[in-house]
Design a protein around this motif. Structure first.
Motif, PDB file in Angstrom:
ATOM      1  N   TYR A  64       0.835  -1.195   0.000  1.00 13.39           N
ATOM      2  CA  TYR A  64       0.000   0.000   0.000  1.00 13.39           C
ATOM      3  C   TYR A  64       0.874   1.250   0.000  1.00 13.39           C
ATOM      4  O   TYR A  64       2.048   1.217   0.378  1.00 13.39           O
ATOM      5  CB  TYR A  64      -0.942   0.005   1.207  1.00 13.39           C
TER       6      TYR A  64
ATOM      7  N   ARG B 163      -8.418   2.329 -14.272  1.00 12.38           N
ATOM      8  CA  ARG B 163      -9.641   3.122 -14.200  1.00 12.38           C
ATOM      9  C   ARG B 163     -10.171   3.497 -15.580  1.00 12.38           C
ATOM     10  O   ARG B 163     -11.375   3.640 -15.780  1.00 12.38           O
ATOM     11  CB  ARG B 163      -9.368   4.395 -13.381  1.00 12.38           C
TER      12      ARG B 163
ATOM     13  N   ASN C 141     -11.679  -1.873 -15.190  1.00 14.59           N
ATOM     14  CA  ASN C 141     -12.080  -1.002 -14.084  1.00 14.59           C
ATOM     15  C   ASN C 141     -13.265  -1.580 -13.314  1.00 14.59           C
ATOM     16  O   ASN C 141     -13.950  -0.891 -12.570  1.00 14.59           O
ATOM     17  CB  ASN C 141     -12.414   0.404 -14.582  1.00 14.59           C
TER      18      ASN C 141
ATOM     19  N   SER D 200     -14.761  -5.410 -11.299  1.00 16.34           N
ATOM     20  CA  SER D 200     -14.366  -6.708 -10.741  1.00 16.34           C
ATOM     21  C   SER D 200     -14.961  -7.882 -11.518  1.00 16.34           C
ATOM     22  O   SER D 200     -14.574  -9.026 -11.286  1.00 16.34           O
ATOM     23  CB  SER D 200     -14.829  -6.797  -9.282  1.00 16.34           C
TER      24      SER D 200
ATOM     25  N   LEU E 263      -6.235  -2.034  -6.973  1.00 19.92           N
ATOM     26  CA  LEU E 263      -7.587  -2.228  -6.433  1.00 19.92           C
ATOM     27  C   LEU E 263      -8.349  -0.917  -6.324  1.00 19.92           C
ATOM     28  O   LEU E 263      -9.574  -0.883  -6.462  1.00 19.92           O
ATOM     29  CB  LEU E 263      -7.512  -2.895  -5.058  1.00 19.92           C
ATOM     30  N   ASP E 264      -7.633   0.183  -6.119  1.00 17.97           N
ATOM     31  CA  ASP E 264      -8.291   1.486  -5.999  1.00 17.97           C
ATOM     32  C   ASP E 264      -8.843   1.978  -7.330  1.00 17.97           C
ATOM     33  O   ASP E 264      -9.599   2.944  -7.378  1.00 17.97           O
ATOM     34  CB  ASP E 264      -7.321   2.527  -5.426  1.00 17.97           C
ATOM     35  N   GLU E 265      -8.491   1.319  -8.426  1.00 19.45           N
ATOM     36  CA  GLU E 265      -8.995   1.688  -9.742  1.00 19.45           C
ATOM     37  C   GLU E 265     -10.175   0.836 -10.179  1.00 19.45           C
ATOM     38  O   GLU E 265     -10.676   0.959 -11.295  1.00 19.45           O
ATOM     39  CB  GLU E 265      -7.863   1.623 -10.779  1.00 19.45           C
ATOM     40  N   CYS E 266     -10.631  -0.047  -9.281  1.00 13.90           N
ATOM     41  CA  CYS E 266     -11.801  -0.875  -9.549  1.00 13.90           C
ATOM     42  C   CYS E 266     -13.047  -0.150  -9.045  1.00 13.90           C
ATOM     43  O   CYS E 266     -13.075   0.352  -7.918  1.00 13.90           O
ATOM     44  CB  CYS E 266     -11.659  -2.217  -8.851  1.00 13.90           C
ATOM     45  N   GLN E 267     -14.072  -0.076  -9.863  1.00 12.04           N
ATOM     46  CA  GLN E 267     -15.293   0.615  -9.492  1.00 12.04           C
ATOM     47  C   GLN E 267     -15.961  -0.064  -8.300  1.00 12.04           C
ATOM     48  O   GLN E 267     -16.091  -1.279  -8.273  1.00 12.04           O
ATOM     49  CB  GLN E 267     -16.266   0.636 -10.683  1.00 12.04           C
ATOM     50  N   GLY E 268     -16.403   0.733  -7.346  1.00 15.37           N
ATOM     51  CA  GLY E 268     -17.125   0.210  -6.196  1.00 15.37           C
ATOM     52  C   GLY E 268     -16.209  -0.189  -5.072  1.00 15.37           C
ATOM     53  O   GLY E 268     -15.624  -1.275  -5.092  1.00 15.37           O
ATOM     54  N   HIS E 269     -16.046   0.642  -4.067  1.00 10.70           N
ATOM     55  CA  HIS E 269     -15.158   0.335  -2.966  1.00 10.70           C
ATOM     56  C   HIS E 269     -15.615  -0.901  -2.189  1.00 10.70           C
ATOM     57  O   HIS E 269     -14.792  -1.640  -1.654  1.00 10.70           O
ATOM     58  CB  HIS E 269     -15.059   1.534  -2.022  1.00 10.70           C
ATOM     59  N   GLN E 270     -16.921  -1.118  -2.118  1.00  8.46           N
ATOM     60  CA  GLN E 270     -17.423  -2.291  -1.417  1.00  8.46           C
ATOM     61  C   GLN E 270     -16.969  -3.574  -2.091  1.00  8.46           C
ATOM     62  O   GLN E 270     -16.602  -4.551  -1.429  1.00  8.46           O
ATOM     63  CB  GLN E 270     -18.967  -2.255  -1.344  1.00  8.46           C
TER      64      GLN E 270
END
Length: 207
Positions: free
Chosen positions: A85, A116, A122, A124, A199-206
């Protein structure tokens, strides 16, 4: 059984509808075909879409690269996940790419680089199937189990990530390992490193 037929007449005899078996034999790679339709090849560490990817310059980030390499190669490691990280722009993707290239022909089993700006990378949605595809390339005995699963339940692609992970990766790997249960354990028998970047570039933090 006889689509679009006209003026047919039969007297006696037996008829068997074998269309199901015919389809199975003629399209023996149906499971693989369904899988290939859903993967994101642009997410591979060596994909054409990502050419020329960022990577560490020689003699830079030596300490962190050595730490990761020691963990990858340690057959007695106590943790199976390493989380890297840092703030945006710190060079995490460059480090991940460098490690992927270093172990491309040895420990690396699969990789997925989120982006992104890419509609295939972008989200999962293709993550698990893309990893599963690379695993069946890296571990040939894994392939038959995955193909059978897909052919028996093509709806697997619409199920949750957890279900896909369990069905397409965990359970097939357990079957492969069970087949070698009488042999001495050796974590280096197959490639076993999986790299997931961005992972921060994948839509939807959940997600």
């Amino acid at each position: 059984m006889f689509p679009n037929a006209r003026n047919l007449g039969f007297h006696g005899g037996n008829f068997n509808d074998v269309r199901g078996d015919y389809h199975h034999h003629v399209h023996g790679r149906k499971g693989m075909d369904l899988l290939l339709e859903r993967i994101a090849p642009g997410a591979f560490h060596n994909s054409e879409e990502r050419f020329d990817p960022p990577k560490c310059h020689p003699r830079t980030r030596v300490a962190v690269l050595n730490k990761i390499s020691n963990w990858v190669e340690d057959p007695m490691k106590k943790t199976s996940i390493m989380w890297m990280y840092g703030p945006a722009g710190a060079g995490k993707s460059a480090i991940a790419q460098t490690i992927a290239e270093k172990y491309d022909s040895s420990y690396l089993a699969a990789s997925f680089f989120f982006a992104r700006t890419s509609t295939d990378r972008n989200t999962s949605k293709p993550l698990i199937v893309t990893l599963a595809y690379q695993l069946l390339v890296s571990i040939p005995t894994f392939k038959l189990h995955v193909e059978n699963i897909i052919e028996n339940d093509p709806s697997i692609f619409s199920k949750s990530l957890e279900t896909q992970m369990k069905t397409l990766i965990v359970e097939p790997l357990l079957k492969v390992l069970t087949a070698f249960s009488n042999m001495p354990p050796d974590s280096r028998r197959w490639p076993h490193l999986i790299i997931i970047d961005g992972l921060d570039e994948c839509q939807g933090h959940q997600v």
